[in-house]
Motif scaffolding. Sequence first.
Motif, PDB file in Angstrom:
ATOM      1  N   THR A 219       0.980  -1.124   0.132  1.00 15.89           N
ATOM      2  CA  THR A 219      -0.075   0.033  -0.162  1.00 15.89           C
ATOM      3  C   THR A 219       0.991   1.331   0.055  1.00 15.89           C
ATOM      4  O   THR A 219       0.513   2.427  -0.311  1.00 15.89           O
ATOM      5  CB  THR A 219      -0.738   0.130   1.201  1.00 15.89           C
ATOM      6  N   GLN A 220       2.250   1.054   0.296  1.00 15.11           N
ATOM      7  CA  GLN A 220       3.007   2.382   0.541  1.00 15.11           C
ATOM      8  C   GLN A 220       3.776   2.310  -0.813  1.00 15.11           C
ATOM      9  O   GLN A 220       4.051   1.463  -1.491  1.00 15.11           O
ATOM     10  CB  GLN A 220       4.046   2.135   1.590  1.00 15.11           C
ATOM     11  N   PRO A 221       4.050   3.452  -1.419  1.00 16.40           N
ATOM     12  CA  PRO A 221       4.637   3.594  -2.738  1.00 16.40           C
ATOM     13  C   PRO A 221       6.016   3.159  -2.343  1.00 16.40           C
ATOM     14  O   PRO A 221       6.675   3.195  -1.454  1.00 16.40           O
ATOM     15  CB  PRO A 221       4.751   5.283  -2.916  1.00 16.40           C
ATOM     16  N   VAL A 222       6.455   2.497  -3.622  1.00 18.15           N
ATOM     17  CA  VAL A 222       8.114   2.015  -3.733  1.00 18.15           C
ATOM     18  C   VAL A 222       8.789   2.912  -4.455  1.00 18.15           C
ATOM     19  O   VAL A 222       8.291   3.546  -5.348  1.00 18.15           O
ATOM     20  CB  VAL A 222       8.027   0.558  -4.268  1.00 18.15           C
TER      21      VAL A 222
ATOM     22  N   VAL B   3      -4.146  -2.409  -8.543  1.00 20.37           N
ATOM     23  CA  VAL B   3      -2.992  -1.459  -8.203  1.00 20.37           C
ATOM     24  C   VAL B   3      -3.125  -0.037  -8.823  1.00 20.37           C
ATOM     25  O   VAL B   3      -2.837   0.923  -8.149  1.00 20.37           O
ATOM     26  CB  VAL B   3      -1.699  -1.899  -9.246  1.00 20.37           C
ATOM     27  N   ARG B   4      -3.960   0.004  -9.882  1.00 24.71           N
ATOM     28  CA  ARG B   4      -4.238   1.356 -10.461  1.00 24.71           C
ATOM     29  C   ARG B   4      -5.009   2.190  -9.445  1.00 24.71           C
ATOM     30  O   ARG B   4      -4.898   3.477  -9.347  1.00 24.71           O
ATOM     31  CB  ARG B   4      -5.171   1.096 -12.004  1.00 24.71           C
TER      32      ARG B   4
ATOM     33  N   SER C 146       0.832   5.120  -7.424  1.00 26.60           N
ATOM     34  CA  SER C 146       2.222   5.621  -7.815  1.00 26.60           C
ATOM     35  C   SER C 146       2.939   4.296  -8.071  1.00 26.60           C
ATOM     36  O   SER C 146       3.973   4.443  -8.666  1.00 26.60           O
ATOM     37  CB  SER C 146       2.509   6.165  -6.542  1.00 26.60           C
ATOM     38  N   ASN C 147       2.722   3.343  -7.563  1.00 29.13           N
ATOM     39  CA  ASN C 147       3.393   1.960  -7.985  1.00 29.13           C
ATOM     40  C   ASN C 147       3.074   1.429  -9.227  1.00 29.13           C
ATOM     41  O   ASN C 147       4.175   1.318  -9.810  1.00 29.13           O
ATOM     42  CB  ASN C 147       3.007   0.993  -6.932  1.00 29.13           C
ATOM     43  N   LEU C 148       2.181   1.890  -9.706  1.00 31.03           N
ATOM     44  CA  LEU C 148       1.743   1.452 -11.339  1.00 31.03           C
ATOM     45  C   LEU C 148       2.550   2.338 -12.304  1.00 31.03           C
ATOM     46  O   LEU C 148       3.071   2.150 -13.174  1.00 31.03           O
ATOM     47  CB  LEU C 148       0.166   1.425 -11.527  1.00 31.03           C
ATOM     48  N   ALA C 149       2.627   3.581 -11.662  1.00 31.19           N
ATOM     49  CA  ALA C 149       3.081   4.812 -12.416  1.00 31.19           C
ATOM     50  C   ALA C 149       4.741   4.487 -12.566  1.00 31.19           C
ATOM     51  O   ALA C 149       5.281   4.513 -13.599  1.00 31.19           O
ATOM     52  CB  ALA C 149       3.076   6.160 -11.857  1.00 31.19           C
ATOM     53  N   THR C 150       5.223   3.945 -11.312  1.00 30.01           N
ATOM     54  CA  THR C 150       6.599   3.920 -11.414  1.00 30.01           C
ATOM     55  C   THR C 150       7.117   2.725 -12.250  1.00 30.01           C
ATOM     56  O   THR C 150       7.917   2.527 -13.043  1.00 30.01           O
ATOM     57  CB  THR C 150       7.126   3.406  -9.812  1.00 30.01           C
ATOM     58  N   LEU C 151       6.131   1.727 -12.014  1.00 27.41           N
ATOM     59  CA  LEU C 151       6.381   0.389 -12.721  1.00 27.41           C
ATOM     60  C   LEU C 151       6.596   0.649 -14.573  1.00 27.41           C
ATOM     61  O   LEU C 151       7.274   0.342 -15.104  1.00 27.41           O
ATOM     62  CB  LEU C 151       5.395  -0.655 -12.619  1.00 27.41           C
ATOM     63  N   CYS C 152       5.658   1.524 -14.801  1.00 29.13           N
ATOM     64  CA  CYS C 152       5.614   2.069 -16.174  1.00 29.13           C
ATOM     65  C   CYS C 152       6.757   2.986 -16.618  1.00 29.13           C
ATOM     66  O   CYS C 152       7.442   2.386 -17.547  1.00 29.13           O
ATOM     67  CB  CYS C 152       4.420   2.814 -16.520  1.00 29.13           C
ATOM     68  N   TYR C 153       7.303   3.692 -15.679  1.00 28.14           N
ATOM     69  CA  TYR C 153       8.234   4.627 -15.985  1.00 28.14           C
ATOM     70  C   TYR C 153       9.477   3.808 -15.968  1.00 28.14           C
ATOM     71  O   TYR C 153      10.398   3.903 -16.687  1.00 28.14           O
ATOM     72  CB  TYR C 153       8.361   5.874 -14.817  1.00 28.14           C
ATOM     73  N   LYS C 154       9.644   3.007 -14.992  1.00 32.77           N
ATOM     74  CA  LYS C 154      10.898   2.234 -15.041  1.00 32.77           C
ATOM     75  C   LYS C 154      11.139   1.269 -16.215  1.00 32.77           C
ATOM     76  O   LYS C 154      12.103   0.633 -16.686  1.00 32.77           O
ATOM     77  CB  LYS C 154      10.995   1.144 -13.741  1.00 32.77           C
ATOM     78  N   ALA C 155       9.956   0.680 -16.893  1.00 32.04           N
ATOM     79  CA  ALA C 155      10.091  -0.253 -17.670  1.00 32.04           C
ATOM     80  C   ALA C 155      10.381   0.449 -19.033  1.00 32.04           C
ATOM     81  O   ALA C 155      11.277  -0.017 -19.925  1.00 32.04           O
ATOM     82  CB  ALA C 155       8.490  -0.910 -18.009  1.00 32.04           C
ATOM     83  N   VAL C 156       9.916   1.705 -19.060  1.00 31.01           N
ATOM     84  CA  VAL C 156      10.158   2.569 -20.253  1.00 31.01           C
ATOM     85  C   VAL C 156      11.735   3.093 -20.396  1.00 31.01           C
ATOM     86  O   VAL C 156      12.469   3.189 -21.122  1.00 31.01           O
ATOM     87  CB  VAL C 156       9.476   3.634 -20.298  1.00 31.01           C
ATOM     88  N   GLU C 157      12.282   3.294 -18.855  1.00 26.32           N
ATOM     89  CA  GLU C 157      13.450   3.553 -18.790  1.00 26.32           C
ATOM     90  C   GLU C 157      14.497   2.443 -19.389  1.00 26.32           C
ATOM     91  O   GLU C 157      15.627   2.696 -19.838  1.00 26.32           O
ATOM     92  CB  GLU C 157      13.752   3.978 -17.270  1.00 26.32           C
ATOM     93  N   LYS C 158      14.081   1.329 -18.830  1.00 27.32           N
ATOM     94  CA  LYS C 158      15.005   0.199 -19.367  1.00 27.32           C
ATOM     95  C   LYS C 158      14.996  -0.121 -20.798  1.00 27.32           C
ATOM     96  O   LYS C 158      16.271  -0.432 -21.320  1.00 27.32           O
ATOM     97  CB  LYS C 158      14.402  -1.156 -18.841  1.00 27.32           C
ATOM     98  N   LEU C 159      13.970   0.229 -21.681  1.00 26.75           N
ATOM     99  CA  LEU C 159      13.848   0.290 -23.023  1.00 26.75           C
ATOM    100  C   LEU C 159      14.748   1.492 -23.774  1.00 26.75           C
ATOM    101  O   LEU C 159      15.515   1.268 -24.532  1.00 26.75           O
ATOM    102  CB  LEU C 159      12.352   0.448 -23.454  1.00 26.75           C
ATOM    103  N   VAL C 160      14.736   2.456 -22.755  1.00 22.13           N
ATOM    104  CA  VAL C 160      15.406   3.624 -23.515  1.00 22.13           C
ATOM    105  C   VAL C 160      17.054   3.138 -23.408  1.00 22.13           C
ATOM    106  O   VAL C 160      17.687   3.500 -24.092  1.00 22.13           O
ATOM    107  CB  VAL C 160      15.089   5.077 -22.791  1.00 22.13           C
ATOM    108  N   GLN C 161      17.489   2.688 -22.141  1.00 23.12           N
ATOM    109  CA  GLN C 161      18.811   2.283 -22.023  1.00 23.12           C
ATOM    110  C   GLN C 161      19.205   1.173 -22.933  1.00 23.12           C
ATOM    111  O   GLN C 161      20.276   1.320 -23.323  1.00 23.12           O
ATOM    112  CB  GLN C 161      18.861   1.965 -20.382  1.00 23.12           C
ATOM    113  N   GLY C 162      18.287   0.191 -23.291  1.00 23.07           N
ATOM    114  CA  GLY C 162      18.622  -0.745 -24.325  1.00 23.07           C
ATOM    115  C   GLY C 162      18.847  -0.194 -25.536  1.00 23.07           C
ATOM    116  O   GLY C 162      19.696  -0.612 -26.284  1.00 23.07           O
TER     117      GLY C 162
END
Length: 781
Positions: free
Chosen positions: A21-24, A58-59, A64-80
């Motif tokens: 329930t707490q933001p990661v 989650v939504r 905020s956890n869903l938002a971070t998951l999306c952002y982190k996944a996009v970040e990994k694609l950008v790095q790749g």
Amino acid sequence: MGSTDSKLNFRKAVIQLTTKTQPVEATDDAFWDQFWADTSTTIQDVFALVPAAEIRAVREESPSNLATLCYKAVEKLVQGAESGCPTEREKQVVLNCTHILTRILPYIFEDQDWRGFFWSTVPGAGRAGMDDDDGARPLAESLLLAIADLLFCPDFTVHSHKRGPDSVEDMQSIDSCEYIWEAGVGFAQSPPLNYIHDLNRTELLRLLLTCFSEAMYLPPSSDNNVLNPWVTFFCSTENRHALPLFTSLLNVVCAYDPVGYGIPYNHLLFADYREQLVEQAVQILIVALEHEGGLAHRSASPSSMEEQEPTGPENLFVNYLSRIHREEDYDFVLKGLARLLTNPLTQTYLPNSTKKIQFHQELLVLFWKLCDFNKKFLFFVLKSSDVLDILVPILFYLNDARADQSRVGLMHIGVFILLLLSGERNFGVRLNKPYSIHVPMDIPVFTGTHADLLIVVFHKIITSGHQRLQPLFDCLLTIVVNVSPYLKSLSMVAANKLLHLLEAFSTNWFLFSAAQNHHLVFFLLEAFNNIIQYQFDGNCNLVYAIIRKRNVFHQLANLPSDPASIQKALQRKRKSPDVISRTSSQETVSMEGSHPAVPAEPGTLKASLVAMPGIDKLTEKSQVSEDGTMVSVPKTDAPHTPHSDQSAIAGTSDTESNSGRDNEVSVCMSLHMILTTVLSWKCKLPLQTIMRLLQVLVPQVEKICIDKGLTDESEILKFLQHGTLVGLLPVPHPILIRKYQANAGTAMWFRTYMWGVVYLRNVDPPIWYDTDVRLFEIQRM
């Protein structure tokens, strides 16, 4: 065993995410890496291990956890995309993130409050491989640019040109035009086939298609200026790979040969990864081409495009498509599409020995886009008999789908394409080529031309198709009228089919039961007049059929228009079966190898469609002048398409069986209204030419029969063949062609149809299944 552990760890991570329930924190890499770094999951795994209910939970409960998951996944694609994925681990991370985003995005789109999320900039997005410029980019743009880069990533999605184990190519300086996936339009080298590259491309294209699918979650709107922001950005100059990607997609589709190396049963021996790629490629193409952007493409001379100012953001895919101009490119595209469209029709001596593709609806939309956006391509198609390689499969699909309500969209797109082609003189001329290939169709055997095939199939659709095809009758007969002035010699089978339709449509009950039913009679009479006036010499079969059925024309000329007769005709319907379904007396054995058209299996899913505009909105009239050029005819209340509110066939949707002709006068038109309507069009029936023909020829035929004691049809036909009506018929009327014209209604129809096809074709994994789609309804048959 490792695979099972991997799935278990992934599932644990999903449960952790849904129960926290707490933001990661975004910096808690140990937590986030569980989703992509330590696992190897297929797309099917991700769909099984991430249930819809948990994504929604989650939504709603920890956004905020869903938002971070999306952002982190996009970040990994950008790095790749920046590193070029030199290691197997990095490639796996990119694929895992691709799978997760494909799973989650539809649930972002279905919630109105979340739709803007990807178009916002994420705080702190400047770190971890994203420089400051990219940091200001909305997440959607970073995602789309990363996908585009990854689609041209050496040793991941394309064949590397570098030699040696340590050589890594710099992704920023790479010229992706050298890495186009397949030879064809604008590219001569055919890179070696690599099934791993094909699989990786397919995964990325599936994510791209999911990004574009935001359109499914918006209700139908006739406002054509509402652009899809994902498509608009991806097809703009911001995407440096737009040209090589457009070319790669088009070439991969048009070069694909599902039969493959000519080995029987080859598709049973090894997996064909190219087919999945081709299917995703054609879906991306048709979705990307849906918005024209600012290109004023429909000018008759493509050379004038440069002078016209664009009206909005330019869609580079449309731009490139409209500028293809080399004959060899047209030939490559046309032959490729014809090969794929003909594939399901292929008969072999070994049953099931060739692979049958299933994405013909997407191919038809792509062909439509090509003809619509590139007029030179349309003229190339009609320049030779190659157009018949497109016509025959379309007629096959129309005939095969006529009893299946789940394929009503396929019926529409096929008829739309034929309507577009029929507006050009060359199409009518090409139809005179003898039909000899004999595709297995459930239609009577005949010997004749492609025009005969077209008429026989149209007759079959009208007399034995399901009820919801009735709004298409106007279109089918408009196509017949458009080609009729050029038909040199109809077979006896086709001539009898046309007369049978006139007989069915001119019954008193049918004419009086709906305000617009008389249009069908006007169309048929116009087709007969065109053939008699312009192609009399070779059409003795049709003339003979008209003479045999002369009572139909006499009844039309003496149509009752008093209240008592009208009421009597309307009551008679309740006692007799449906006149249009009555099969013709010439119905004979069907073609060899054919199967009857069957309704959809119970439980089949179908996507609803918006209403189709009426024929007067779909077409504009052009008159053919003496030098063969077309002159536009100003709109008037012409007899065949009176602009009355009651001709509201436009208001019919395939989702309800409410077509105007099927209402058994439940509209309760008052007798007075029917009387007024009948009187308004009865005097305009174009019967003069046919009545004159009957007046001249019937006595001559009767005299020959009596004098020579003839009972043999062939002798009468021989007499008619050598007869002439020069100077006896009224002055030939000008040829009227009804050319297809685009409008907001057809644009909306295409959008709902295309996305409905994409939804139903993507079942493994079921990307959009059970999400709150609003563009159409999914119904179970």
